[in-house]
Design a protein around this motif. Structure first.
Motif, PDB file in Angstrom:
ATOM      1  N   ALA A 111     -29.368  11.660  57.925  1.00 26.18           N
ATOM      2  CA  ALA A 111     -29.635  10.369  58.261  1.00 26.18           C
ATOM      3  C   ALA A 111     -28.745  10.147  59.142  1.00 26.18           C
ATOM      4  N   SER A 112     -29.160   8.860  60.134  1.00 25.46           N
ATOM      5  CA  SER A 112     -28.319   8.496  61.143  1.00 25.46           C
ATOM      6  C   SER A 112     -28.115   6.853  61.254  1.00 25.46           C
ATOM      7  N   GLY A 113     -27.446   6.270  61.599  1.00 25.95           N
ATOM      8  CA  GLY A 113     -27.392   4.767  62.063  1.00 25.95           C
ATOM      9  C   GLY A 113     -26.334   4.447  63.156  1.00 25.95           C
ATOM     10  N   ALA A 114     -26.412   3.324  63.669  1.00 26.26           N
ATOM     11  CA  ALA A 114     -25.345   3.049  64.846  1.00 26.26           C
ATOM     12  C   ALA A 114     -25.120   1.527  64.468  1.00 26.26           C
ATOM     13  N   ARG A 115     -23.940   1.203  64.987  1.00 27.12           N
ATOM     14  CA  ARG A 115     -23.416  -0.355  65.017  1.00 27.12           C
ATOM     15  C   ARG A 115     -22.530  -0.496  66.017  1.00 27.12           C
TER      16      ARG A 115
END
Length: 165
Positions: A7-11
């Motif tokens: 899983a991946s995410g950005a901020r």
């Protein structure tokens, strides 16, 4: 061999990349944001090949981590750009990659990718659990992204942060 669940995410955070790197890549003995202690093998600056042991909570100064504590290694190190760690637990391996990119004046885009790979065990059981594992991995990414400002604040207060927690 079972396929890893990733899983991946950005901020974006309102801090320059150099400051975010220091907050995320300093291997300190204890991270109060994550409530995890790290024992780093060797001395000197962290980098590719640096190994460590992590333990929930605090360890007394000089105390040895308990037998069987999770062992990790920095497997990729690109200063101010990216770091990847691999943490070996008995039934599984967790890999975390943190990537930093400029997002405008004084801002940084942080992308976190986490992979979970079961080791050993029954392939059918792994398949049946895959959906639950996918949710757990995504929650881990989301939680790490949520903690980013606290890690930078900890750096500002004179504390450290580790790439592992």
């Amino acid at each position: 061999m079972p396929q890893p669940v990733t899983a991946s995410g950005a901020r974006e955070v309102p801090y320059d990349r150099s400051r975010v790197w220091r907050a995320l890549a300093v291997l300190s003995p204890y991270c109060s944001v994550c409530d995890v202690s790290y024992v780093v093998d060797g001395s000197g600056s962290p980098g590719r090949g640096t190994t460590f042991v992590c333990v929930p909570g605090t360890l007394e100064d000089g105390a040895e981590p308990p037998a069987g504590a999770p062992r990790g290694e920095i497997v990729d190190w690109e200063p101010k750009r990216a770091v990847t760690t691999r943490l070996e637990l008995t039934p599984e391996t967790w890999t975390t990659r943190i990537e930093l990119a400029d997002a405008g004046p004084g801002a940084t885009r942080v992308t976190i990718t986490v992979s979970h790979e079961p080791r050993g065990g029954n392939r059918l059981v792994h398949r049946l659990m895959r959906s639950g594992v996918r949710q757990m991995v995504q929650r881990t990414v989301d939680g790490e992204l949520e903690k980013l400002p606290a890690h930078v604040d900890l750096l500002s207060a004179g504390g450290g942060r580790s790439t592992i927690g």
